[in-house]
Write a protein that holds these residues in place. Sequence first.
Motif, PDB file in Angstrom:
ATOM      1  N   LEU A  38     -16.820  30.023  16.106  1.00  0.00           N
ATOM      2  CA  LEU A  38     -18.090  30.217  15.239  1.00  0.00           C
ATOM      3  C   LEU A  38     -17.951  32.077  14.792  1.00  0.00           C
ATOM      4  CD1 LEU A  38     -20.723  28.710  17.449  1.00  0.00           C
ATOM      5  CD2 LEU A  38     -19.962  27.955  14.658  1.00  0.00           C
ATOM      6  N   GLY A  41     -16.182  32.395  11.162  1.00  0.00           N
ATOM      7  CA  GLY A  41     -16.480  31.198  10.292  1.00  0.00           C
ATOM      8  C   GLY A  41     -16.444  30.399   9.931  1.00  0.00           C
ATOM      9  N   ALA A  42     -15.838  29.144  11.505  1.00  0.00           N
ATOM     10  CA  ALA A  42     -15.574  28.041  11.344  1.00  0.00           C
ATOM     11  C   ALA A  42     -16.747  26.897  11.076  1.00  0.00           C
ATOM     12  CB  ALA A  42     -14.737  27.609  12.418  1.00  0.00           C
ATOM     13  N   GLY A  43     -17.616  28.254  11.100  1.00  0.00           N
ATOM     14  CA  GLY A  43     -19.031  27.214  10.621  1.00  0.00           C
ATOM     15  C   GLY A  43     -19.406  26.209  10.061  1.00  0.00           C
ATOM     16  N   GLU A  44     -18.669  27.182   8.881  1.00  0.00           N
ATOM     17  CA  GLU A  44     -19.021  26.388   7.900  1.00  0.00           C
ATOM     18  C   GLU A  44     -18.010  24.348   7.751  1.00  0.00           C
ATOM     19  OE1 GLU A  44     -18.020  29.518   4.979  1.00  0.00           O
ATOM     20  OE2 GLU A  44     -18.978  30.548   5.485  1.00  0.00           O
ATOM     21  N   HIS A  45     -17.445  24.980   8.170  1.00  0.00           N
ATOM     22  CA  HIS A  45     -17.101  23.326   8.484  1.00  0.00           C
ATOM     23  C   HIS A  45     -16.785  22.592   9.449  1.00  0.00           C
ATOM     24  CE1 HIS A  45     -14.323  24.964   4.697  1.00  0.00           C
ATOM     25  NE2 HIS A  45     -14.096  26.168   5.684  1.00  0.00           N
ATOM     26  N   PRO A  46     -17.997  21.536   9.836  1.00  0.00           N
ATOM     27  CA  PRO A  46     -18.614  21.424  10.694  1.00  0.00           C
ATOM     28  C   PRO A  46     -17.118  19.941  11.624  1.00  0.00           C
ATOM     29  CG  PRO A  46     -19.873  21.322   9.187  1.00  0.00           C
ATOM     30  CD  PRO A  46     -19.025  21.231   8.992  1.00  0.00           C
TER      31      PRO A  46
END
Length: 211
Positions: A38, A41-46
């Motif tokens: 998170l 920035g991986a939260g943009e790719h669930p």
Amino acid sequence: LLAGIGPVIAWRRATAANLWRTFRIPVGVLAVTLVVLLATGAGEHPAALVMFCCAAFVLAAVGQEFWNGTRARRAMILDACRAELEHSGYAGLTVRAVAERASVSQETVYKSFGGKHELVKALYDVTLAGDDRPVPMAERPEVRDLLGATDPAVTVAGYARLARRISERVGVIVAALSAGGAEAAAIIGETEAERFVGVTAFVRHVESTGR
């Protein structure tokens, strides 16, 4: 995912405490992985987030089971070594006999401990400590409580009780080593040197605290 949860498939018989002991490391690894992802920035790719978190959980669970299996195998080898030492003495003990009694290969014994000398020394160390946790005696709760006592009589009496318990645990091993010749005598020399270090540290502690 099944490989990660397979070891705990019988959940209906598991208590909350057992489930926590089983899952706390994998869950901890999963939580750390989630936070790191998170933060990057991986939260943009669930989908990717779920995939990496599941992978982290599975790897942690499999690694934990591997470690538990390794500890169990080491314990079996040490139990076999103890039995062989009591039956045959140090001179008659062989790595082959220990391996056969533990139902493992000789190579496994050598990889886990080394040769006969190292195997018996490991047995002595684990027996002295009371378990195979990689925790020095000085850092174990019973010793820390002993060193933290404020009454000199309690400190000395506690040390005497601890020394007696240890002596009783390792007595059979020491007896076998005493009759085992020069190679066994070398192990006794190592253990005596370690005991001297421990006793010296205790005496210095007592002196430094004015007890």
